[in-house]
Enzyme design. Structure first.
Site, PDB file in Angstrom:
ATOM      1  CG  ASP A 219      -0.396   0.300   2.521  1.00 35.25           C
ATOM      2  OD1 ASP A 219       0.847   0.451   2.615  1.00 35.25           O
ATOM      3  OD2 ASP A 219      -1.166   0.411   3.499  1.00 35.25           O
TER       4      ASP A 219
ATOM      5  CB  CYS B  88       1.089  -2.128   4.688  1.00 33.62           C
ATOM      6  SG  CYS B  88       1.004  -3.040   6.244  1.00 33.62           S
TER       7      CYS B  88
ATOM      8  CB  THR C  51       2.672  -1.880  10.844  1.00 36.31           C
ATOM      9  OG1 THR C  51       1.480  -2.478  10.292  1.00 36.31           O
ATOM     10  CG2 THR C  51       2.325  -0.557  11.516  1.00 36.31           C
TER      11      THR C  51
ATOM     12  CG  HIS D 261      12.609 -22.182  13.371  1.00 35.80           C
ATOM     13  ND1 HIS D 261      12.721 -21.992  14.728  1.00 35.80           N
ATOM     14  CD2 HIS D 261      13.838 -22.565  12.948  1.00 35.80           C
ATOM     15  CE1 HIS D 261      13.963 -22.247  15.117  1.00 35.80           C
ATOM     16  NE2 HIS D 261      14.663 -22.597  14.044  1.00 35.80           N
TER      17      HIS D 261
ATOM     18  CG  HIS E 199      11.425 -26.301  12.503  1.00 38.63           C
ATOM     19  ND1 HIS E 199      11.084 -25.661  13.676  1.00 38.63           N
ATOM     20  CD2 HIS E 199      12.771 -26.448  12.512  1.00 38.63           C
ATOM     21  CE1 HIS E 199      12.186 -25.416  14.364  1.00 38.63           C
ATOM     22  NE2 HIS E 199      13.218 -25.879  13.682  1.00 38.63           N
TER      23      HIS E 199
HETATM   24  C1  RB5 Z   1      -2.172   2.877   6.438  1.00 34.43           C
HETATM   25  O1  RB5 Z   1      -2.277   4.119   7.048  1.00 34.43           O
HETATM   26  C2  RB5 Z   1      -1.728   1.835   7.442  1.00 34.43           C
HETATM   27  O2  RB5 Z   1      -2.765   1.550   8.315  1.00 34.43           O
HETATM   28  C3  RB5 Z   1      -1.267   0.575   6.744  1.00 34.43           C
HETATM   29  O3  RB5 Z   1      -0.211   0.877   5.878  1.00 34.43           O
HETATM   30  C4  RB5 Z   1      -0.741  -0.530   7.637  1.00 34.43           C
HETATM   31  O4  RB5 Z   1       0.191  -0.062   8.537  1.00 34.43           O
HETATM   32  C5  RB5 Z   1      -1.765  -1.370   8.273  1.00 34.43           C
HETATM   33  O5  RB5 Z   1      -1.467  -2.317   8.993  1.00 34.43           O
END
Ligand code: RB5
Length: 149
Positions: free
Chosen positions: A7, A64, A66, A97, A132
């Site tokens: 994203d 994304c 995170t 693993h 594993h």
């Molecule tokens: C987008 O703002 C953010 O929520 C997305 O990139 C991600 O971190 C979601 O887990």
């Protein structure tokens, strides 16, 4: 073949990873997104996960903000083991693993350099099998018995 997706929060990591793959001569398919304009992450996680689950891609890489949301989306597809990684130890361990088939990273968590480093480790580390494999099989059994279909 590596399937890529991101994203807006992971777009720059994906572009850095593409440069690395180009340098290594590794082929990839980029499912987007193609800019830092805000988009929802779930459809990108879904597309990359299906490409891996169908065997069109050997592995996937998803980014994304995170790495978490897009990993949750990818893990809804049967056969997918998508792992969020924030350090080199986890990049190695999730191959050895967990036999992870999708690497997930966050553009608001790690640098582009780290993303390339973790990608290199992920793509060059083999699954250890043995005990594993039994654990992977247990996960597959849970997946088969889930209420998702
Ligand atoms: C987008 O703002 C953010 O929520 C997305 O990139 C991600 O971190 C979601 O887990």
């Amino acid at each position: 073949m590596i399937a890529l997706g991101a994203d807006h929060g992971g777009f720059l990591l994906k572009e850095a990873i593409k440069k690395y793959l180009d340098q290594k001569g590794i082929s990839y398919y980029d499912f987007g997104t193609n800019s830092s304009e805000s988009v929802d992450y779930a459809p990108f996680g879904e597309k990359v996960a299906y490409a891996v689950a169908n065997g069109e891609a050997e592995k996937g890489i998803l980014c994304c903000g995170t790495g978490i949301g897009i990993s949750i989306a990818a893990n809804k597809i049967k056969g997918i083991r998508a792992a969020v990684v924030t350090n080199a130890f986890c990049a190695k361990a999730t191959r050895e693993h967990n036999d992870a088939n999708i690497l997930c990273m966050g553009g608001r968590v790690i640098t582009e350099q780290e993303a390339v480093e973790f990608t290199d480790i992920f793509l060059n580390t083999a699954f250890e099998g043995g005990r594993h494999q039994r654990r992977i099989d247990q996960i597959a059994t849970i997946e088969q018995s889930s209420l998702s279909d």
